[in-house]
Design a protein around this motif. Structure first.
Motif: not given
Length: 263
Positions: A204-209, A236-246, A248-255
């Motif tokens: 899930x990629x969203x601009x950081x509020x 869904x289970x939260x895995x990580x928030x990859x902060x590589x983007x300037x 946006x969040x890159x929020x990773x979830x798994x089943x």
């Protein structure tokens, strides 16, 4: 004789009325306890609601968040703007997805296919399902897939409540600045969880509020906390928030294991 019969009838009627009066006015010999009073049923909090529309908002809420207005196919120019890669570092996002060549990837809310065609070369032995609810967007993707000979791109027409994908059909689901616009996020996410394979991931990629420096309308941004609330609510289970983007969040979830077991 007739007079005597009349007196007997009057006496009998008086006795019956007297007995009826006593029966209805006396206490029962074996009184029953009063029926228990059930506790009032408290309804669960409404998932969906309404509010005064904010800037860029739809006036409909989900789990306390106002759903954003949808950007239609007339916004293709903004999606495909030349400076997008520099501003959002979209090249870093594709690398962060950690794709395998055999993956089946669903680009949900694919729009004009900006990410669809950047993902396709990374899954040469797999497939990219470009899903959208706007036929005009899918027409653009079909034309472009022919131009670029992208044979592993498959356009899918979804609905506001269903992604259009079959059960257990995808390894990775990607949303880029799309989820916050879904008018029926609960129903859509349930269909996506069903479409995921047992070890499938949602990105899930969203601009950081949380970041006031991200100059996007508030309704078109999300916090990590809100995103987790909504994703975890559908299994869904939260895995990580990859902060590589300037921006946006890159929020990773798994089943989640329980969700996978129910399939």
């Amino acid at each position: 004789m007739n007079e005597m019969n009349g007196q007997i009838r009057q006496s009998l009627a008086a006795f019956i009325m007297s007995a009826a009066f006593v029966c209805t006015s006396c206490e029962p010999s074996n009184p029953q306890p009063p029926a228990p009073v059930s506790a009032p049923v408290v309804p669960a909090p409404e998932l969906y609601g309404t509010c005064e529309p904010g800037d860029g908002g739809s006036g409909k809420t989900y789990m306390g968040r106002e759903i954003a207005e949808v950007m239609g196919h007339f916004g293709v120019g903004w999606l495909e703007r030349s400076e997008r890669e520099r501003e959002e570092r979209t090249d870093l996002l594709v690398d962060a997805m950690k794709l395998k060549s055999t993956d089946a990837v669903a680009d949900i809310g694919a729009g004009s296919g900006y990410f669809t065609f950047r993902i396709a070369p990374h899954v040469g032995e797999g497939v990219v399902y470009a899903t959208d609810i706007q036929p005009e967007m899918l027409d653009i993707i079909r034309e472009r897939s022919l131009e670029e000979n992208a044979l592993n791109v498959m356009p899918i027409l979804g609905t506001i409540e269903h992604c259009g994908l079959e059960a257990n059909s995808v390894d990775v689901v990607l949303f880029v600045d799309a989820y916050h616009e879904f008018s029926h996020p609960r129903e859509m996410m349930r269909s996506i969880v069903t479409a995921l394979k047992s070890d499938g991931r949602v990105i899930l990629v969203e601009f950081r509020a949380e970041d006031p420096g991200v100059l996007i309308k508030e309704r078109h941004k999300m916090t990590q906390a809100q995103a987790r609330l909504e994703m975890e609510a559908v299994g869904l289970e939260f895995v990580e928030n990859n902060s590589v983007l300037p921006q946006q969040h890159i929020l990773v979830f798994r089943k989640a294991a329980a969700s996978a077991t129910r399939q």
